[in-house]
Scaffold this active site. Structure first.
Site, PDB file in Angstrom:
ATOM      1  N   LYS A  11       0.825  -1.204   0.000  1.00  0.00           N
ATOM      2  CA  LYS A  11       0.000   0.000   0.000  1.00  0.00           C
ATOM      3  C   LYS A  11       0.870   1.269   0.000  1.00  0.00           C
ATOM      4  O   LYS A  11       2.095   1.196   0.228  1.00  0.00           O
ATOM      5  CB  LYS A  11      -0.940  -0.047   1.215  1.00  0.00           C
ATOM      6  CG  LYS A  11      -1.960  -1.200   1.151  1.00  0.00           C
ATOM      7  CD  LYS A  11      -2.915  -1.167   2.347  1.00  0.00           C
ATOM      8  CE  LYS A  11      -3.944  -2.280   2.269  1.00  0.00           C
ATOM      9  NZ  LYS A  11      -4.901  -2.230   3.417  1.00  0.00           N
ATOM     10  N   TYR A  51     -12.447  -2.100  -3.413  1.00  0.00           N
ATOM     11  CA  TYR A  51     -12.960  -2.256  -2.044  1.00  0.00           C
ATOM     12  C   TYR A  51     -14.487  -2.137  -1.982  1.00  0.00           C
ATOM     13  O   TYR A  51     -15.036  -1.797  -0.926  1.00  0.00           O
ATOM     14  CB  TYR A  51     -12.309  -1.217  -1.128  1.00  0.00           C
ATOM     15  CG  TYR A  51     -10.935  -1.620  -0.623  1.00  0.00           C
ATOM     16  CD1 TYR A  51     -10.748  -2.794   0.116  1.00  0.00           C
ATOM     17  CD2 TYR A  51      -9.822  -0.832  -0.861  1.00  0.00           C
ATOM     18  CE1 TYR A  51      -9.500  -3.161   0.599  1.00  0.00           C
ATOM     19  CE2 TYR A  51      -8.561  -1.196  -0.381  1.00  0.00           C
ATOM     20  CZ  TYR A  51      -8.407  -2.357   0.348  1.00  0.00           C
ATOM     21  OH  TYR A  51      -7.174  -2.731   0.836  1.00  0.00           O
ATOM     22  N   PHE A  59     -15.491   3.624   7.396  1.00  0.00           N
ATOM     23  CA  PHE A  59     -14.113   3.974   7.046  1.00  0.00           C
ATOM     24  C   PHE A  59     -13.862   3.972   5.543  1.00  0.00           C
ATOM     25  O   PHE A  59     -12.735   4.203   5.099  1.00  0.00           O
ATOM     26  CB  PHE A  59     -13.133   3.015   7.738  1.00  0.00           C
ATOM     27  CG  PHE A  59     -13.368   1.550   7.440  1.00  0.00           C
ATOM     28  CD1 PHE A  59     -12.906   0.965   6.273  1.00  0.00           C
ATOM     29  CD2 PHE A  59     -14.062   0.750   8.342  1.00  0.00           C
ATOM     30  CE1 PHE A  59     -13.111  -0.372   6.000  1.00  0.00           C
ATOM     31  CE2 PHE A  59     -14.277  -0.603   8.079  1.00  0.00           C
ATOM     32  CZ  PHE A  59     -13.800  -1.162   6.898  1.00  0.00           C
ATOM     33  N   ARG A  87      -1.386 -14.322   4.163  1.00  0.00           N
ATOM     34  CA  ARG A  87      -2.100 -13.720   5.302  1.00  0.00           C
ATOM     35  C   ARG A  87      -1.276 -13.859   6.592  1.00  0.00           C
ATOM     36  O   ARG A  87      -1.254 -12.960   7.426  1.00  0.00           O
ATOM     37  CB  ARG A  87      -3.478 -14.357   5.477  1.00  0.00           C
ATOM     38  CG  ARG A  87      -4.436 -14.188   4.292  1.00  0.00           C
ATOM     39  CD  ARG A  87      -5.048 -12.831   4.152  1.00  0.00           C
ATOM     40  NE  ARG A  87      -5.749 -12.371   5.308  1.00  0.00           N
ATOM     41  CZ  ARG A  87      -6.462 -11.239   5.335  1.00  0.00           C
ATOM     42  NH1 ARG A  87      -6.565 -10.478   4.249  1.00  0.00           N
ATOM     43  NH2 ARG A  87      -7.063 -10.843   6.437  1.00  0.00           N
ATOM     44  N   THR A  93      -5.103  -7.324  10.727  1.00  0.00           N
ATOM     45  CA  THR A  93      -5.507  -6.074  10.061  1.00  0.00           C
ATOM     46  C   THR A  93      -5.044  -4.860  10.853  1.00  0.00           C
ATOM     47  O   THR A  93      -4.533  -3.893  10.282  1.00  0.00           O
ATOM     48  CB  THR A  93      -7.042  -6.039   9.907  1.00  0.00           C
ATOM     49  OG1 THR A  93      -7.461  -7.221   9.211  1.00  0.00           O
ATOM     50  CG2 THR A  93      -7.491  -4.809   9.143  1.00  0.00           C
ATOM     51  N   ASN A 114      -2.058   0.270   6.856  1.00  0.00           N
ATOM     52  CA  ASN A 114      -1.540  -0.999   7.371  1.00  0.00           C
ATOM     53  C   ASN A 114      -0.697  -1.795   6.369  1.00  0.00           C
ATOM     54  O   ASN A 114      -0.643  -3.016   6.424  1.00  0.00           O
ATOM     55  CB  ASN A 114      -2.673  -1.837   7.976  1.00  0.00           C
ATOM     56  CG  ASN A 114      -3.725  -2.237   6.958  1.00  0.00           C
ATOM     57  OD1 ASN A 114      -3.590  -1.922   5.768  1.00  0.00           O
ATOM     58  ND2 ASN A 114      -4.738  -2.947   7.409  1.00  0.00           N
ATOM     59  N   HIS A 117      -2.113  -5.462   1.516  1.00  0.00           N
ATOM     60  CA  HIS A 117      -3.376  -6.178   1.315  1.00  0.00           C
ATOM     61  C   HIS A 117      -3.045  -7.593   0.870  1.00  0.00           C
ATOM     62  O   HIS A 117      -2.062  -7.806   0.166  1.00  0.00           O
ATOM     63  CB  HIS A 117      -4.211  -5.499   0.213  1.00  0.00           C
ATOM     64  CG  HIS A 117      -5.337  -6.355  -0.276  1.00  0.00           C
ATOM     65  ND1 HIS A 117      -6.549  -6.430   0.375  1.00  0.00           N
ATOM     66  CD2 HIS A 117      -5.424  -7.233  -1.314  1.00  0.00           C
ATOM     67  CE1 HIS A 117      -7.337  -7.300  -0.257  1.00  0.00           C
ATOM     68  NE2 HIS A 117      -6.669  -7.794  -1.285  1.00  0.00           N
ATOM     69  N   GLU A 128      -9.612 -10.829  -7.740  1.00  0.00           N
ATOM     70  CA  GLU A 128      -8.659  -9.717  -7.628  1.00  0.00           C
ATOM     71  C   GLU A 128      -7.548  -9.822  -8.678  1.00  0.00           C
ATOM     72  O   GLU A 128      -7.096  -8.807  -9.221  1.00  0.00           O
ATOM     73  CB  GLU A 128      -8.074  -9.685  -6.209  1.00  0.00           C
ATOM     74  CG  GLU A 128      -9.136  -9.337  -5.173  1.00  0.00           C
ATOM     75  CD  GLU A 128      -8.649  -9.407  -3.729  1.00  0.00           C
ATOM     76  OE1 GLU A 128      -7.470  -9.732  -3.494  1.00  0.00           O
ATOM     77  OE2 GLU A 128      -9.468  -9.125  -2.834  1.00  0.00           O
TER      78      GLU A 128
HETATM   79  O1  DGI Z   1      -8.059  -8.143   4.689  1.00  0.00           O
HETATM   80  P1  DGI Z   1      -7.618  -7.019   5.584  1.00  0.00           P
HETATM   81  O2  DGI Z   1      -6.931  -5.891   4.851  1.00  0.00           O
HETATM   82  O3  DGI Z   1      -6.808  -7.493   6.764  1.00  0.00           O
HETATM   83  O4  DGI Z   1      -8.948  -6.394   6.221  1.00  0.00           O
HETATM   84  P2  DGI Z   1     -10.394  -6.098   5.589  1.00  0.00           P
HETATM   85  O5  DGI Z   1     -10.545  -6.720   4.226  1.00  0.00           O
HETATM   86  O6  DGI Z   1     -11.393  -6.447   6.623  1.00  0.00           O
HETATM   87  O7  DGI Z   1     -10.421  -4.511   5.437  1.00  0.00           O
HETATM   88  C1  DGI Z   1      -9.798  -3.885   4.331  1.00  0.00           C
HETATM   89  C2  DGI Z   1      -9.078  -2.654   4.836  1.00  0.00           C
HETATM   90  O8  DGI Z   1     -10.031  -1.726   5.364  1.00  0.00           O
HETATM   91  C3  DGI Z   1      -8.111  -2.918   5.990  1.00  0.00           C
HETATM   92  O9  DGI Z   1      -6.856  -3.334   5.546  1.00  0.00           O
HETATM   93  C4  DGI Z   1      -8.080  -1.583   6.682  1.00  0.00           C
HETATM   94  C5  DGI Z   1      -9.493  -1.072   6.505  1.00  0.00           C
HETATM   95  N1  DGI Z   1     -10.312  -1.408   7.688  1.00  0.00           N
HETATM   96  C6  DGI Z   1     -10.907  -2.598   7.973  1.00  0.00           C
HETATM   97  N2  DGI Z   1     -11.573  -2.550   9.133  1.00  0.00           N
HETATM   98  C7  DGI Z   1     -11.401  -1.285   9.582  1.00  0.00           C
HETATM   99  C8  DGI Z   1     -10.602  -0.570   8.659  1.00  0.00           C
HETATM  100  N3  DGI Z   1     -10.258   0.731   8.813  1.00  0.00           N
HETATM  101  C9  DGI Z   1     -10.697   1.346   9.917  1.00  0.00           C
HETATM  102  N4  DGI Z   1     -10.373   2.626  10.095  1.00  0.00           N
HETATM  103  N5  DGI Z   1     -11.486   0.720  10.845  1.00  0.00           N
HETATM  104  C10 DGI Z   1     -11.864  -0.589  10.736  1.00  0.00           C
HETATM  105  O10 DGI Z   1     -12.580  -1.129  11.588  1.00  0.00           O
END
Ligand code: DGI
Length: 143
Positions: A11, A51, A59, A87, A93, A114, A117, A128
């Site tokens: 990212k 997304y 968010f 993963r 996350t 973070n 991805h 994807e």
């Molecule tokens: O697969 P991941 O990237 O670990 O997580 P995800 O697919 O549930 O969410 C995609 C992205 O969205 C994640 O990397 C960061 C953001 N995100 C997910 N849950 C939250 C979030 N951002 C905020 N601020 N708060 C959340 O609860």
């Protein structure tokens, strides 16, 4: 376990920290092979499309703004158990919850920024991969 493919995205925060190579080393050291890669600066539409599953989440706007704030590095990783392996390398996350030694523990600053991805299932990986590389954008390893 069959050989799988998965999408990884480094990212904008991690690209800005200049740690693409350090993250690639983790993939390679875990036995994952890069079979496609490109740097792209996502448009708003491309980021929103990627997304889309999160579009009702509070968010979402911040996530799209972050993902379009600078270039990202997108790669297809191939190897046994590639989805789960990637993963595991990424960590949780929220980097506060990420195990020591994971990419997010070492390179991410917050849940908003973070570092990486990774596809969360083989089904989503296929979607994807097609989103970024179409049907003929991969380079199978012939040696
Ligand atoms: O697969 P991941 O990237 O670990 O997580 P995800 O697919 O549930 O969410 C995609 C992205 O969205 C994640 O990397 C960061 C953001 N995100 C997910 N849950 C939250 C979030 N951002 C905020 N601020 N708060 C959340 O609860």
């Amino acid at each position: 376990m069959a050989v799988e493919q998965t999408i990884s995205i480094i990212k904008p925060d991690a690209v800005a920290k200049n740690v693409i190579g350090q993250i690639y080393s983790r993939f390679e050291n875990a036995g994952l092979k890069i079979v496609a890669a490109k740097m792209v600066h996502l448009s708003q539409e491309r980021a929103e499309g990627f997304y889309a599953v999160h579009k009702e989440r509070p968010f979402f706007g911040d996530l799209v703004a972050f993902m379009t704030s600078g270039p990202v590095m997108v790669q297809v990783l191939e190897g046994e158990n590639a989805v789960t392996k990637n993963r595991e390398l990424m960590g949780a996350t929220n980097p506060k919850n990420a195990d020591a030694g994971t990419i997010r523990a070492d390179f991410a600053d917050s849940i908003d920024e973070n570092a990486v991805h990774g596809s969360d299932s083989a089904e989503n990986a296929a979607i994807e991969i097609a989103y970024f590389f179409g049907t003929d954008g991969l380079c199978p390893r012939t040696r």
